[in-house]
Scaffold this active site. Structure first.
Site, PDB file in Angstrom:
ATOM      1  N   ASN A 296      27.151  32.699 -10.431  1.00 50.29           N
ATOM      2  CA  ASN A 296      28.148  32.792 -11.494  1.00 50.29           C
ATOM      3  C   ASN A 296      29.325  33.585 -10.928  1.00 50.29           C
ATOM      4  O   ASN A 296      29.275  34.807 -10.848  1.00 50.29           O
ATOM      5  CB  ASN A 296      27.529  33.505 -12.703  1.00 50.29           C
ATOM      6  N   TRP A 297      30.358  32.865 -10.527  1.00 51.09           N
ATOM      7  CA  TRP A 297      31.486  33.528  -9.850  1.00 51.09           C
ATOM      8  C   TRP A 297      32.364  34.309 -10.819  1.00 51.09           C
ATOM      9  O   TRP A 297      33.220  35.064 -10.389  1.00 51.09           O
ATOM     10  CB  TRP A 297      32.349  32.490  -9.135  1.00 51.09           C
ATOM     11  N   LYS A 298      32.201  34.078 -12.098  1.00 49.79           N
ATOM     12  CA  LYS A 298      33.036  34.743 -13.111  1.00 49.79           C
ATOM     13  C   LYS A 298      34.524  34.476 -12.800  1.00 49.79           C
ATOM     14  O   LYS A 298      34.851  33.417 -12.305  1.00 49.79           O
ATOM     15  CB  LYS A 298      32.687  36.226 -13.197  1.00 49.79           C
TER      16      LYS A 298
ATOM     17  N   HIS B  27      26.888  33.629 -22.094  1.00 49.89           N
ATOM     18  CA  HIS B  27      26.843  34.796 -21.200  1.00 49.89           C
ATOM     19  C   HIS B  27      27.235  36.048 -22.011  1.00 49.89           C
ATOM     20  O   HIS B  27      28.103  35.974 -22.877  1.00 49.89           O
ATOM     21  CB  HIS B  27      27.793  34.592 -20.017  1.00 49.89           C
TER      22      HIS B  27
ATOM     23  N   GLU C 241      29.047  38.456 -21.320  1.00 49.58           N
ATOM     24  CA  GLU C 241      30.480  38.773 -21.261  1.00 49.58           C
ATOM     25  C   GLU C 241      31.255  37.920 -22.257  1.00 49.58           C
ATOM     26  O   GLU C 241      32.221  38.369 -22.872  1.00 49.58           O
ATOM     27  CB  GLU C 241      31.000  38.578 -19.826  1.00 49.58           C
TER      28      GLU C 241
ATOM     29  N   GLU D 217      19.126  37.910 -18.950  1.00 52.03           N
ATOM     30  CA  GLU D 217      19.991  38.894 -18.316  1.00 52.03           C
ATOM     31  C   GLU D 217      20.124  40.123 -19.213  1.00 52.03           C
ATOM     32  O   GLU D 217      20.928  40.112 -20.147  1.00 52.03           O
ATOM     33  CB  GLU D 217      21.386  38.303 -18.086  1.00 52.03           C
TER      34      GLU D 217
ATOM     35  N   GLY E 160      26.041  43.690 -13.277  1.00 51.09           N
ATOM     36  CA  GLY E 160      27.146  44.313 -12.552  1.00 51.09           C
ATOM     37  C   GLY E 160      27.017  45.822 -12.422  1.00 51.09           C
ATOM     38  O   GLY E 160      27.961  46.504 -12.043  1.00 51.09           O
TER      39      GLY E 160
ATOM     40  N   SER F 293      22.321  42.141 -11.458  1.00 53.55           N
ATOM     41  CA  SER F 293      22.241  42.836 -10.166  1.00 53.55           C
ATOM     42  C   SER F 293      21.172  42.265  -9.236  1.00 53.55           C
ATOM     43  O   SER F 293      20.578  42.987  -8.433  1.00 53.55           O
ATOM     44  CB  SER F 293      22.054  44.345 -10.356  1.00 53.55           C
TER      45      SER F 293
ATOM     46  N   GLY G 192      25.653  37.124 -10.048  1.00 52.49           N
ATOM     47  CA  GLY G 192      27.091  37.367 -10.156  1.00 52.49           C
ATOM     48  C   GLY G 192      27.650  37.844  -8.825  1.00 52.49           C
ATOM     49  O   GLY G 192      27.922  37.054  -7.919  1.00 52.49           O
ATOM     50  N   GLY G 193      27.777  39.154  -8.691  1.00 48.70           N
ATOM     51  CA  GLY G 193      28.430  39.764  -7.525  1.00 48.70           C
ATOM     52  C   GLY G 193      27.937  39.230  -6.181  1.00 48.70           C
ATOM     53  O   GLY G 193      28.746  38.929  -5.298  1.00 48.70           O
TER      54      GLY G 193
HETATM   55  P1  PGA Z   1      25.555  40.435 -11.493  1.00 47.77           P
HETATM   56  O1  PGA Z   1      25.930  39.399 -12.667  1.00 47.77           O
HETATM   57  O2  PGA Z   1      24.620  39.712 -10.560  1.00 47.77           O
HETATM   58  O3  PGA Z   1      26.864  40.796 -10.852  1.00 47.77           O
HETATM   59  O4  PGA Z   1      24.883  41.602 -12.149  1.00 47.77           O
HETATM   60  C1  PGA Z   1      24.972  38.513 -13.166  1.00 47.77           C
HETATM   61  C2  PGA Z   1      25.566  37.710 -14.286  1.00 47.77           C
HETATM   62  O5  PGA Z   1      26.353  38.255 -15.077  1.00 47.77           O
HETATM   63  O6  PGA Z   1      25.274  36.501 -14.446  1.00 47.77           O
END
Ligand code: PGA
Length: 257
Positions: free
Chosen positions: A9-11, A94, A96, A166, A172, A213, A234-235
């Site tokens: 998930n590149w956001k 998600h 976010e 999640e 994050g 994470s 994500g990251g």
């Molecule tokens: P993260 O994000 O791996 O940076 O914690 C995961 C996500 O939000 O899907």
């Protein structure tokens, strides 16, 4: 047997040029991997280029959001039909999007139905906040998110979905749920809710990822758990080497068990 799925998930990261550079390296890095499904979810504007760059590869493409209406006066939104042919998957719900953009359980449910009608597989995100976790409300909350997201879907549709568990406090932050806790919530609250709504076979068919994470150093410990079928990353998905390592680590754990 559920095939693990590692999705990046590149956001809101990467220009089109950067996206192309990243997917070319990911494509080359996972070329020989067939036991694990690899998916990248770039921002909307890079979907076309990325999808072309991944033609005839073993890397799938996902969007990060969609609106549920077919067309009309919804400035800035993207309809499910616009994604058809362009993506295999679409992340919905998600945390976010729920937190910053007010996405509700009802919307997640409408989006899931709209995507399925267009042959796109939803990756439905659920997960509790730190307060809910500390108050012992995780099971009830995650269960209710699952029930609301799946309302009105058939068992066949549910069996094909992907859910990502999640915990919001792990996204994050560098903090993760312990693999045992994540496995317990996935098994008890998510597969449990699905078994109640449908049946045990449907609960066992659906693929459920861990997210929050997840990184090369900890992916194996999650993949060793029986109910965790991959990760939403994500990251660590923003660099080809760390993302490819996660796919390879997943394959390594599979080969062992
Ligand atoms: P993260 O994000 O791996 O940076 O914690 C995961 C996500 O939000 O899907």
């Amino acid at each position: 047997m559920r095939k693990p799925i590692i999705a990046g998930n590149w956001k809101m990261n990467k220009t089109i040029a950067e996206a192309l550079e990243l997917v070319r390296a990911v494509r080359a890095g996972v070329r020989d991997i067939s036991a694990v499904e690899t998916v990248v979810c770039p921002p909307f504007v890079a979907l076309q280029a990325v999808s072309e760059a991944l033609t005839k590869s073993n890397v799938g493409v996902g969007a990060q959001n969609v609106f549920y209406e077919e067309k009309g006066a919804y400035t800035g939104e993207i309809a499910p039909g616009m994604l058809e042919g362009l993506v295999d998957y679409c992340i919905i719900g998600h945390s976010e999007r729920r937190g910053y953009f007010g996405e509700t359980d009802e919307w997640v449910n409408k989006k899931a139905k709209a995507l399925l009608a267009h042959g796109i597989t939803p990756i439905i995100c659920v997960g509790e906040s730190l307060e809910q976790n500390q108050a012992g409300e995780t099971d009830a909350f995650v269960r209710s998110q699952v029930q609301k997201a799946l309302a009105g879907l058939s068992a066949e549709q549910v069996a094909r979905l992907v859910i990502a568990y999640e915990p919001i406090w792990a996204i994050g932050t560098g903090l993760t749920a312990t693999p045992i806790d994540a496995n317990r919530i996935i098994s008890l609250s998510i597969r449990g809710a699905i078994a109640e709504m449908y049946d045990e076979a449907t609960a066992q068919a659906i693929r459920i990822q861990y997210g929050g994470s997840a990184k090369p150093e900890n992916i194996a410990s999650f993949m060793e758990q029986p109910d965790i079928d991959g990760a939403l990353v994500g990251g660590a998905s923003l660099k080809a080497d760390s993302f490819v390592t996660m796919v390879r680590e997943t394959e390594r754990v599979l080969a062992r068990v």
